[in-house]
Motif scaffolding. Structure first.
Motif, short mmCIF file in Angstrom:
data_model
loop_
_atom_site.label_atom_id
_atom_site.label_comp_id
_atom_site.label_asym_id
_atom_site.label_seq_id
_atom_site.Cartn_x
_atom_site.Cartn_y
_atom_site.Cartn_z
N LEU A 86 0.83 -1.21 0.00
CA LEU A 86 0.00 0.00 0.00
C LEU A 86 0.86 1.26 0.00
O LEU A 86 0.58 2.21 -0.73
N HIS A 101 2.42 1.66 -3.45
CA HIS A 101 1.43 1.99 -4.49
C HIS A 101 0.89 3.42 -4.34
O HIS A 101 0.55 4.05 -5.34
N HIS A 102 0.83 3.93 -3.13
CA HIS A 102 0.24 5.24 -2.88
C HIS A 102 1.27 6.30 -2.48
O HIS A 102 0.90 7.34 -1.95
N ARG A 138 -5.40 -2.63 -11.08
CA ARG A 138 -6.07 -2.40 -9.80
C ARG A 138 -7.35 -1.61 -10.01
O ARG A 138 -7.49 -0.86 -10.96
N GLY A 158 -10.35 0.73 -7.52
CA GLY A 158 -10.51 1.38 -6.23
C GLY A 158 -10.92 0.38 -5.17
O GLY A 158 -10.58 0.52 -3.99
N SER A 209 -9.76 -2.60 -4.87
CA SER A 209 -8.53 -3.25 -4.37
C SER A 209 -7.97 -2.50 -3.18
O SER A 209 -7.62 -3.11 -2.16
N THR A 210 -7.89 -1.20 -3.29
CA THR A 210 -7.34 -0.39 -2.20
C THR A 210 -8.21 -0.49 -0.96
O THR A 210 -7.70 -0.64 0.16
N GLU A 258 -7.69 -3.92 0.67
CA GLU A 258 -6.36 -4.01 1.27
C GLU A 258 -6.29 -3.19 2.56
O GLU A 258 -5.71 -3.64 3.56
N LEU A 259 -6.88 -2.01 2.57
CA LEU A 259 -6.90 -1.19 3.78
C LEU A 259 -7.72 -1.84 4.88
O LEU A 259 -7.36 -1.79 6.06
N ARG A 282 -8.77 4.69 4.69
CA ARG A 282 -9.81 3.78 4.20
C ARG A 282 -11.10 4.54 3.88
O ARG A 282 -11.70 4.32 2.83
N ALA A 317 -10.68 6.25 0.68
CA ALA A 317 -10.64 5.27 -0.42
C ALA A 317 -12.04 4.77 -0.74
O ALA A 317 -12.37 4.53 -1.91
N GLY A 371 -13.25 4.97 -4.31
CA GLY A 371 -13.34 3.69 -5.01
C GLY A 371 -14.73 3.14 -5.18
O GLY A 371 -15.00 2.40 -6.11
#
Length: 158
Positions: free
Chosen positions: A27, A30-31, A91, A93, A95-96, A99-100, A149, A152, A156
């Motif tokens: 994460l 990626h961010h 990916r 949104g 996915s993020t 993952e969060l 999160r 996101a 997302g």
């Protein structure tokens, strides 16, 4: 808690910390150029330090690290790549967000580990102050991940 139960418990958390370390690093990488990139990098660095703290505590308590548990944690993180997110090659949104959420759940579990070990602090191998510091840091990590999160989710899923 018996020594055998302590070994199982701590090794299960070692597996989880392996997964969390990999997800948090992913994460953060990626961010890195996004507004919360620095915060995610800090959390990833702290999670790596927390994993080392767990290994240090295990050594102090004569709890051997079980390699198969570490591999299980690694495999769990890789399994995340197999989930369907509506896109085959890139990916989304979603996915993020997932993952969060996984990262937050892992940090919640880690905070419970520190709380559980605090109940054992009469043991001379355990430093109550260090465990309280680790617990406070876990709560701060939860707050940080939750802030990211929520944003996101809006980006997302909204």
């Amino acid at each position: 808690m018996s020594q055998q139960a302590l070994e199982i418990y701590m090794n299960d958390h070692l597996a989880g910390s392996t997964t969390g370390q990999l997800i948090s690093r992913h994460l953060a990488d990626h961010h890195r150029s996004l507004p919360h990139g620095g915060e995610l990098r800090r959390v990833a660095d702290e999670i790596e330090e927390d994993r080392q703290s767990l290994l240090d505590l295990m050594a102090a308590l004569d709890v051997p690290a079980r390699r198969h548990k570490v591999y299980a944690g690694w495999l769990a993180e890789k399994a995340r790549l197999l989930k369907l997110n509506g896109r085959v090659t890139r990916r989304s949104g979603l996915s993020t967000v997932i993952e969060l959420e996984a990262l937050r759940l892992g940090i919640e579990g880690k905070s419970l580990l520190w709380e559980s070990l605090l109940t054992l602090t009469p043991r001379e191998e355990l430093d109550e102050g260090r465990l309280r510091t680790l617990l406070d840091r876990a709560h701060e990590q939860i707050d940080t991940v939750e802030t990211v999160r929520r944003e996101a989710v809006g980006a997302g899923l909204g």
